[in-house]
Design a protein around this motif. Structure first.
Motif, mmCIF file in Angstrom:
data_model
loop_
_atom_site.group_PDB
_atom_site.id
_atom_site.type_symbol
_atom_site.label_atom_id
_atom_site.label_comp_id
_atom_site.label_asym_id
_atom_site.label_seq_id
_atom_site.Cartn_x
_atom_site.Cartn_y
_atom_site.Cartn_z
ATOM 1 N N LEU A 119 0.862 -1.181 0.000
ATOM 2 C CA LEU A 119 0.000 0.000 0.000
ATOM 3 C C LEU A 119 0.896 1.228 0.000
ATOM 4 C CD1 LEU A 119 -2.933 -0.793 -0.016
ATOM 5 C CD2 LEU A 119 -1.758 -2.371 1.488
ATOM 6 N N SER A 120 0.761 2.063 -1.008
ATOM 7 C CA SER A 120 1.702 3.162 -1.176
ATOM 8 C C SER A 120 1.082 4.288 -1.997
ATOM 9 C CB SER A 120 2.947 2.619 -1.890
ATOM 10 O OG SER A 120 3.585 3.624 -2.640
ATOM 11 N N CYS A 144 1.972 -3.082 4.892
ATOM 12 C CA CYS A 144 1.648 -1.737 5.378
ATOM 13 C C CYS A 144 2.949 -1.018 5.685
ATOM 14 C CB CYS A 144 0.817 -1.807 6.647
ATOM 15 S SG CYS A 144 -0.704 -2.747 6.448
ATOM 16 N N TYR A 168 -3.362 11.334 -1.411
ATOM 17 C CA TYR A 168 -3.121 11.989 -0.134
ATOM 18 C C TYR A 168 -2.169 11.080 0.623
ATOM 19 C CZ TYR A 168 -7.020 8.791 0.324
ATOM 20 O OH TYR A 168 -7.840 7.689 0.198
ATOM 21 N N GLY A 173 0.018 2.216 6.236
ATOM 22 C CA GLY A 173 -0.763 1.459 5.269
ATOM 23 C C GLY A 173 -1.899 0.647 5.870
HETATM 24 N N1 SAH Z 1 7.191 9.071 1.993
HETATM 25 C C1 SAH Z 1 6.122 8.396 1.342
HETATM 26 C C2 SAH Z 1 4.856 8.366 2.223
HETATM 27 C C3 SAH Z 1 4.995 7.501 3.408
HETATM 28 S S1 SAH Z 1 3.520 7.452 4.319
HETATM 29 C C4 SAH Z 1 5.772 9.123 0.048
HETATM 30 O O1 SAH Z 1 5.878 10.329 0.016
HETATM 31 O O2 SAH Z 1 5.358 8.470 -0.917
HETATM 32 C C5 SAH Z 1 3.768 5.984 5.276
HETATM 33 C C6 SAH Z 1 3.072 4.749 4.763
HETATM 34 O O3 SAH Z 1 1.687 4.967 4.744
HETATM 35 C C7 SAH Z 1 3.438 4.339 3.368
HETATM 36 O O4 SAH Z 1 4.588 3.533 3.364
HETATM 37 C C8 SAH Z 1 2.198 3.580 2.915
HETATM 38 O O5 SAH Z 1 2.252 2.215 3.284
HETATM 39 C C9 SAH Z 1 1.085 4.236 3.695
HETATM 40 N N2 SAH Z 1 0.305 5.187 2.891
HETATM 41 C C10 SAH Z 1 0.270 6.520 3.026
HETATM 42 N N3 SAH Z 1 -0.532 7.094 2.138
HETATM 43 C C11 SAH Z 1 -1.084 6.103 1.415
HETATM 44 C C12 SAH Z 1 -2.006 6.053 0.316
HETATM 45 N N4 SAH Z 1 -2.547 7.160 -0.207
HETATM 46 N N5 SAH Z 1 -2.319 4.852 -0.183
HETATM 47 C C13 SAH Z 1 -1.771 3.722 0.310
HETATM 48 N N6 SAH Z 1 -0.886 3.708 1.343
HETATM 49 C C14 SAH Z 1 -0.536 4.863 1.881
#
Ligand code: SAH
Length: 264
Positions: A119-120, A144, A168, A173
């Motif tokens: 999930l990212s 996650c 967003y 995750g």
């Molecule tokens: N530095 C990263 C964000 C990390 S947020 C970037 O800018 O892309 C921390 C974690 O929250 C991520 O590793 C992911 O697993 C989850 N996450 C945050 N936002 C998400 C989204 N919109 N969809 C899915 N997973 C998300």
């Protein structure tokens, strides 16, 4: 009471657990749709998925949930799972070696046809079509992230698919994983009482759903559209279709374009 989680299709996959331990769980669960969630917060599961239709389906063994507590795969006395970003910058990054150990342990008991998903926010946006595809598979292993996310090399090494829950940034995750599981599990056979309810809802045919009404038919002077009270099922279907098309055209030009261009 001690084996309540097991009887509810829930299990924790620890570093020490042998694949055989998992094979020995209730035989009826061997065929159940298998969700595995690699997370620093296993206590967040089943969370909302333990309630209502998804919770009932979990208890009935229509799907099963295996949490993989990432912390237990950590390094050293403090079970370190993260380190500072190479090259500098804020935050912490999840270590590839620790994540790899968790992935390998999880995959040892997962069906081969179950996808491995991170999930990212950088991933492909999640859709109803992806939920439908997942529901056709034997299960899924979900990763996650936390902090700044995963070391890029582990994503490449395991050929992990990145899926986003929207444009967003969340702190982890876990909520996206629960969203993904909710959307998928409700499509499994026998989870929803009324089989028709997944056929007509939003996105099922590329359109948003028509407006819904119930009793009372006159509420504060707002009347339910006459056609819905007519008993004429052909006319009702036609009206709903028109509403769905108008709503999609107005609110979601992107879906409307795709709908108009499909199978042509
Ligand atoms: N530095 C990263 C964000 C990390 S947020 C970037 O800018 O892309 C921390 C974690 O929250 C991520 O590793 C992911 O697993 C989850 N996450 C945050 N936002 C998400 C989204 N919109 N969809 C899915 N997973 C998300």
């Amino acid at each position: 009471m001690s084996n309540t989680p097991k009887s509810h299709g829930r299990k924790t996959i620890r570093p020490t657990l042998k694949p055989r331990d998992l094979m020995e769980q209730a035989p009826e669960l061997a065929r159940a749709w298998r969700a595995q969630v690699i997370t620093l917060f296993p206590e967040a599961f089943p969370g909302i998925l333990g309630l209502s239709l998804t919770g009932k389906a979990l208890k009935e063994g229509r799907w099963q949930l295996q949490t993989v507590p990432l912390r237990e795969f950590g390094e050293g006395k403090h079970r370190n799972v993260d380190d500072t970003p190479t090259g500098g910058g804020a935050g912490m990054v999840l270590r590839p070696d620790v994540m790899a150990a968790a992935i390998e342990t999880a995959r040892a008991t997962q069906h081969r046809a179950a996808p491995l998903i991170y999930l990212s926010p950088r991933g492909r946006p999640f859709t109803q079509g992806m939920a439908r595809d997942l529901a056709q598979r034997p299960g899924a292993t979900l990763i996650c992230g936390r902090f700044e996310g995963l070391d890029q090399r582990v994503i490449e090494q395991f050929n992990i698919t990145e899926v986003s829950m929207g444009d967003y940034v969340l702190t982890g995750g876990e909520l996206p994983a629960q969203v993904m599981l909710d959307a998928t599990v409700r499509l499994l056979p026998g989870v929803l009482g009324n089989a028709e309810s997944t056929e007509e809802e939003s996105f099922s045919d590329g359109l948003l759903e028509h407006p819904q009404y119930t009793r009372p038919s006159d509420w504060h002077g707002r009347k339910v559209p006459d056609v819905l009270l007519s008993g004429n099922h052909g006319e009702i279907a036609k009206w709903r279709r028109q509403q769905a098309e108008a709503l999609t055209q107005e609110r979601r030009p992107d879906l409307w374009e795709a709908f108009k261009n499909r199978d042509t």
